[in-house]
Design an enzyme around this catalytic site. Structure first.
Site, PDB file in Angstrom:
ATOM      1  N   GLU A   1      -4.326   7.582  -4.677  1.00 13.15           N
ATOM      2  CA  GLU A   1      -4.617   6.868  -6.014  1.00 13.15           C
ATOM      3  C   GLU A   1      -5.935   7.228  -6.464  1.00 13.15           C
ATOM      4  OE1 GLU A   1      -4.224   2.823  -5.078  1.00 13.15           O
ATOM      5  OE2 GLU A   1      -2.287   2.927  -4.557  1.00 13.15           O
TER       6      GLU A   1
ATOM      7  N   HIS B   1      -2.144   0.393  -9.609  1.00  7.23           N
ATOM      8  CA  HIS B   1      -2.657  -0.487  -8.551  1.00  7.23           C
ATOM      9  C   HIS B   1      -3.321  -1.707  -9.165  1.00  7.23           C
ATOM     10  CE1 HIS B   1      -4.544  -0.834  -4.345  1.00  7.23           C
ATOM     11  NE2 HIS B   1      -4.066  -1.946  -4.734  1.00  7.23           N
TER      12      HIS B   1
ATOM     13  N   ARG C   1       0.831  -1.167  -0.005  1.00  8.64           N
ATOM     14  CA  ARG C   1      -0.041  -0.021   0.086  1.00  8.64           C
ATOM     15  C   ARG C   1       0.749   1.055  -0.207  1.00  8.64           C
ATOM     16  NH1 ARG C   1      -3.514  -2.644  -1.381  1.00  8.64           N
ATOM     17  NH2 ARG C   1      -5.660  -3.087  -0.273  1.00  8.64           N
TER      18      ARG C   1
HETATM   19  P1  NAP Z   1      -0.748 -11.589   4.838  1.00  3.95           P
HETATM   20  O1  NAP Z   1      -0.853 -12.992   4.344  1.00  3.95           O
HETATM   21  O2  NAP Z   1      -1.610 -11.304   6.074  1.00  3.95           O
HETATM   22  O3  NAP Z   1       0.737 -11.201   4.746  1.00  3.95           O
HETATM   23  C1  NAP Z   1       1.108 -10.030   5.468  1.00  3.95           C
HETATM   24  C2  NAP Z   1       2.465 -10.168   6.211  1.00  3.95           C
HETATM   25  O4  NAP Z   1       2.863  -8.963   6.838  1.00  3.95           O
HETATM   26  C3  NAP Z   1       2.192 -11.185   7.396  1.00  3.95           C
HETATM   27  O5  NAP Z   1       3.049 -12.108   7.174  1.00  3.95           O
HETATM   28  C4  NAP Z   1       2.520 -10.101   8.796  1.00  3.95           C
HETATM   29  O6  NAP Z   1       3.513 -11.005   9.605  1.00  3.95           O
HETATM   30  C5  NAP Z   1       3.319  -9.338   8.146  1.00  3.95           C
HETATM   31  N1  NAP Z   1       3.249  -7.956   8.949  1.00  3.95           N
HETATM   32  C6  NAP Z   1       2.253  -7.237   9.227  1.00  3.95           C
HETATM   33  N2  NAP Z   1       2.564  -6.211   9.944  1.00  3.95           N
HETATM   34  C7  NAP Z   1       3.888  -5.997  10.124  1.00  3.95           C
HETATM   35  C8  NAP Z   1       4.898  -5.199  10.439  1.00  3.95           C
HETATM   36  N3  NAP Z   1       4.579  -4.137  11.353  1.00  3.95           N
HETATM   37  N4  NAP Z   1       6.498  -5.647  10.432  1.00  3.95           N
HETATM   38  C9  NAP Z   1       6.420  -6.655   9.801  1.00  3.95           C
HETATM   39  N5  NAP Z   1       5.723  -7.565   9.206  1.00  3.95           N
HETATM   40  C10 NAP Z   1       4.302  -7.205   9.314  1.00  3.95           C
HETATM   41  O7  NAP Z   1      -1.469 -10.652   3.765  1.00  3.95           O
HETATM   42  P2  NAP Z   1      -1.266 -10.897   2.146  1.00  3.95           P
HETATM   43  O8  NAP Z   1      -2.217 -11.410   1.586  1.00  3.95           O
HETATM   44  O9  NAP Z   1       0.236 -11.443   1.809  1.00  3.95           O
HETATM   45  O10 NAP Z   1      -1.208  -9.173   1.588  1.00  3.95           O
HETATM   46  C11 NAP Z   1      -0.548  -8.350   1.972  1.00  3.95           C
HETATM   47  C12 NAP Z   1      -0.828  -6.994   1.287  1.00  3.95           C
HETATM   48  O11 NAP Z   1      -0.603  -6.884   0.224  1.00  3.95           O
HETATM   49  C13 NAP Z   1      -2.428  -6.956   1.777  1.00  3.95           C
HETATM   50  O12 NAP Z   1      -2.640  -6.247   3.149  1.00  3.95           O
HETATM   51  C14 NAP Z   1      -2.514  -5.587   0.658  1.00  3.95           C
HETATM   52  O13 NAP Z   1      -2.481  -4.338   1.278  1.00  3.95           O
HETATM   53  C15 NAP Z   1      -1.538  -5.748  -0.376  1.00  3.95           C
HETATM   54  N6  NAP Z   1      -1.945  -6.304  -1.591  1.00  3.95           N
HETATM   55  C16 NAP Z   1      -1.839  -5.382  -2.766  1.00  3.95           C
HETATM   56  C17 NAP Z   1      -2.393  -5.659  -3.821  1.00  3.95           C
HETATM   57  C18 NAP Z   1      -2.019  -4.713  -5.179  1.00  3.95           C
HETATM   58  O14 NAP Z   1      -2.929  -4.819  -6.189  1.00  3.95           O
HETATM   59  N7  NAP Z   1      -0.934  -4.041  -5.174  1.00  3.95           N
HETATM   60  C19 NAP Z   1      -3.056  -7.050  -3.944  1.00  3.95           C
HETATM   61  C20 NAP Z   1      -3.269  -7.827  -2.988  1.00  3.95           C
HETATM   62  C21 NAP Z   1      -2.857  -7.300  -1.852  1.00  3.95           C
HETATM   63  P3  NAP Z   1       2.973 -12.128  10.614  1.00  3.95           P
HETATM   64  O15 NAP Z   1       2.480 -12.884   9.650  1.00  3.95           O
HETATM   65  O16 NAP Z   1       4.086 -12.409  11.450  1.00  3.95           O
HETATM   66  O17 NAP Z   1       1.782 -11.314  11.339  1.00  3.95           O
END
Ligand code: NAP
Length: 326
Positions: A267, A286, A238
């Protein structure tokens, strides 16, 4: 059919049919358009369920929906919602994880390749008729294979990026996350680092964590100063996880080599943003999950989540899980 659903994103015909078989549906297909918000406000008092994406649904807006039972987001990120507020009102919030993981990781790799090999810049040169002689060093890129891949946020998408880097490109993987991930370490020979160590070591710094109160502004001037002039910075998480002014400064002053950005503080990004004037920036709109297959799968998942919630069943992807355990 006593449930009323307000859609603020258009669905494909088969999904619309599935939803309309179970509920009365009002579609606001352009909620950010000139009269979109007014139409949404008019529809909210009847809403039992809401389904959509990319719209900030704040408490002020949702106070207009006294019957609301569930909000189904067509996204994995839930930074557009005030989760505490929803939970305090007993409103279920659902999202669409997993189905978009691989596609978003593909986007991450597209940005890694495009920035390192200067694909957009050099393709534009060809298109503009400026390819007049064999390439010299001033147009060379840098290798991707074998370089050190640093992932910040080792969740679903982070792991999918790590898999591509490890198996596809022979990249040593380092990562920083809330918690250690022994399975990922074993599978991809990945090594855990503090944030500071990762920023100093990685050739590619790739952000794959959610936007939360804790991560907002996580990468700012201090963090860019820890990177090297060879570092390539990739953000598919993000925009607000990064201090954009600090990023612009780092790029303009060659503190880092390049940036591949799918997300921005605002955005759509303003057409006059300094980021768009830099040759060493690849900016995409995005589009992380934006393929026909994945967007349909996300919408389908969101419909399933909403129908379960409205039927009083536990939705498969419940964000405020504490509501179910009350
Ligand atoms: P996820 O499986 O929940 O993974 C997020 C990871 O970030 C988790 O492993 C978490 O660690 C870690 N994390 C959270 N807060 C943190 C911090 N302060 N410091 C270090 N690590 C931290 O989510 P995901 O499905 O991979 O998606 C991640 C993000 O990608 C979404 O929330 C979204 O904003 C973004 N995204 C963007 C697009 C796009 O179009 N560009 C598309 C999809 C998603 P723990 O496991 O240890 O809790």
């Amino acid at each position: 059919m006593n449930k009323h659903v307000v859609l603020y994103k258009k669905l494909s015909a088969p999904l619309m049919e599935r939803l309309e078989a179970q509920a009365q549906v009002t579609l606001i297909d352009d909620p950010k358009g000139p009269d979109g918000i007014a139409r949404l406000r008019d529809a909210l008092p009847q809403a039992d369920g809401l389904l959509g994406a990319s719209l900030k649904l704040d408490a002020q807006l949702l106070d207009l929906a006294p019957k609301l039972k569930a909000v189904s987001s067509v996204s994995v990120g839930v930074d557009n919602y005030d989760i505490d507020y929803l939970t305090s009102r007993g409103i279920l919030l659902t999202n669409t994880p997993d189905v978009l993981t691989e596609t978003t990781a593909d986007t991450g790799f597209a940005l890694i390749m495009a920035t390192a090999r200067r694909v957009v810049e050099l393709a534009s040169m060809v298109r503009d008729g400026q390819w007049t002689q064999n390439l010299g060093a001033k147009h060379f890129g840098t290798d991707v294979h074998g370089k050190k891949l640093g992932i910040i946020g080792m969740g679903r998408i982070g792991e999918a990026v790590a898999r591509r880097g490890h198996f596809g490109f022979g990249m040593p993987v380092i990562y920083h996350s809330h918690s250690r991930k022994p399975a990922v370490e074993a599978r991809f020979n990945a090594q855990y680092r503090s944030l500071e160590a990762l920023l100093q070591e990685a050739d590619f710094v790739c952000l794959t964590l959610p936007l939360t109160a804790e991560t907002e502004g996580l990468i700012g001037a201090e963090q860019f100063a820890q990177m090297r002039p060879e570092t390539i910075f990739i953000n598919i998480a993000r925009g607000k996880v990064v201090d954009e002014q600090a990023l612009i400064h780092a790029l303009q002053n060659k503190q880092i080599r390049a940036a591949g950005l799918d997300v921005f503080e605002r955005e759509p990004i303003a057409a006059d943003s300094p980021l768009l004037k830099l040759d060493n920036v690849v900016a995409t709109p995005h589009m992380g999950s934006a393929t026909h297959e994945t967007r349909e799968a996300m919408a389908s998942c969101a419909v399933d989540n909403l129908l379960s919630a409205l039927a009083g069943e536990r939705p498969a992807n419940l964000v405020n899980e504490e509501l179910w355990n009350r």
